[in-house]
Design a protein around this motif. Sequence first.
Motif, mmCIF file in Angstrom:
data_model
loop_
_atom_site.group_PDB
_atom_site.id
_atom_site.type_symbol
_atom_site.label_atom_id
_atom_site.label_comp_id
_atom_site.label_asym_id
_atom_site.label_seq_id
_atom_site.Cartn_x
_atom_site.Cartn_y
_atom_site.Cartn_z
ATOM 1 N N LEU A 151 40.565 13.211 77.428
ATOM 2 C CA LEU A 151 40.277 12.324 78.551
ATOM 3 C C LEU A 151 38.961 12.687 79.234
ATOM 4 O O LEU A 151 38.209 11.801 79.652
ATOM 5 N N ALA A 152 38.671 13.978 79.356
ATOM 6 C CA ALA A 152 37.429 14.410 80.000
ATOM 7 C C ALA A 152 36.216 14.007 79.169
ATOM 8 O O ALA A 152 35.227 13.493 79.708
ATOM 9 N N VAL A 153 36.274 14.213 77.883
ATOM 10 C CA VAL A 153 35.137 13.849 77.016
ATOM 11 C C VAL A 153 34.958 12.338 76.993
ATOM 12 O O VAL A 153 33.837 11.833 77.076
ATOM 13 N N ARG A 154 36.062 11.604 76.925
ATOM 14 C CA ARG A 154 35.977 10.150 76.923
ATOM 15 C C ARG A 154 35.414 9.629 78.254
ATOM 16 O O ARG A 154 34.556 8.752 78.286
ATOM 17 N N GLY A 155 35.889 10.196 79.361
ATOM 18 C CA GLY A 155 35.385 9.784 80.675
ATOM 19 C C GLY A 155 33.923 10.141 80.868
ATOM 20 O O GLY A 155 33.151 9.348 81.412
ATOM 21 N N ALA A 156 33.517 11.325 80.418
ATOM 22 C CA ALA A 156 32.117 11.732 80.526
ATOM 23 C C ALA A 156 31.232 10.824 79.693
ATOM 24 O O ALA A 156 30.135 10.445 80.111
ATOM 25 N N SER A 157 31.717 10.450 78.520
ATOM 26 C CA SER A 157 30.949 9.569 77.647
ATOM 27 C C SER A 157 30.765 8.189 78.280
ATOM 28 O O SER A 157 29.669 7.631 78.278
ATOM 29 N N LYS A 158 31.843 7.654 78.847
ATOM 30 C CA LYS A 158 31.743 6.348 79.508
ATOM 31 C C LYS A 158 30.816 6.420 80.714
ATOM 32 O O LYS A 158 30.011 5.520 80.948
ATOM 33 N N TRP A 159 30.937 7.480 81.501
ATOM 34 C CA TRP A 159 30.095 7.617 82.688
ATOM 35 C C TRP A 159 28.630 7.761 82.297
ATOM 36 O O TRP A 159 27.763 7.157 82.908
ATOM 37 N N GLY A 167 49.448 23.648 75.587
ATOM 38 C CA GLY A 167 48.613 23.166 74.487
ATOM 39 C C GLY A 167 48.482 21.657 74.492
ATOM 40 O O GLY A 167 47.392 21.108 74.294
ATOM 41 N N ALA A 168 49.595 20.974 74.725
ATOM 42 C CA ALA A 168 49.563 19.509 74.770
ATOM 43 C C ALA A 168 48.727 19.013 75.946
ATOM 44 O O ALA A 168 47.906 18.102 75.794
ATOM 45 N N LEU A 169 48.914 19.615 77.121
ATOM 46 C CA LEU A 169 48.150 19.175 78.295
ATOM 47 C C LEU A 169 46.659 19.479 78.170
ATOM 48 O O LEU A 169 45.825 18.664 78.562
ATOM 49 N N VAL A 170 46.328 20.635 77.622
ATOM 50 C CA VAL A 170 44.913 20.988 77.452
ATOM 51 C C VAL A 170 44.260 20.024 76.461
ATOM 52 O O VAL A 170 43.152 19.535 76.693
ATOM 53 N N GLY A 171 44.936 19.727 75.373
ATOM 54 C CA GLY A 171 44.394 18.776 74.396
ATOM 55 C C GLY A 171 44.199 17.394 74.991
ATOM 56 O O GLY A 171 43.176 16.737 74.771
ATOM 57 N N LEU A 172 45.192 16.935 75.755
ATOM 58 C CA LEU A 172 45.106 15.619 76.384
ATOM 59 C C LEU A 172 43.973 15.561 77.408
ATOM 60 O O LEU A 172 43.166 14.625 77.393
ATOM 61 N N THR A 173 43.895 16.545 78.285
ATOM 62 C CA THR A 173 42.853 16.515 79.313
ATOM 63 C C THR A 173 41.463 16.684 78.707
ATOM 64 O O THR A 173 40.493 16.121 79.210
ATOM 65 N N ARG A 174 41.356 17.426 77.615
ATOM 66 C CA ARG A 174 40.066 17.573 76.935
ATOM 67 C C ARG A 174 39.600 16.211 76.403
ATOM 68 O O ARG A 174 38.457 15.824 76.598
#
Length: 88
Positions: free
Chosen positions: A67-75, A58-65
């Motif tokens: 990070l993925a949304v933040r990275g996609a937004s920046k890109w 749960g912690a890893l899925v929340g963290l990667t979610r």
Amino acid sequence: MEMGYRVVSTGALLVAGLVTNKVLDLGWKAVTGHEPPHDPDDPGVKLWEVLTFAAVSGALVGLTRQLAVRGASKWYRGPGAQDVKRNA
């Protein structure tokens, strides 16, 4: 919300989910020496294993979610985009 951003963020979330699942499986096997508890009804699975795996995953899925949304937004915005400050 723009359609392009939706496509980029969905793709990022899918890739992040697949990578997280693989990392969880490999990490659990490296630490415990056996497969992760995928079926909590299996009598061979101990309660502490199910609870620990649920908390870690749960912690890893929340963290990667995040990070993925933040990275996609920046890109998607590009390197020259200004950060928008929101009034709260």
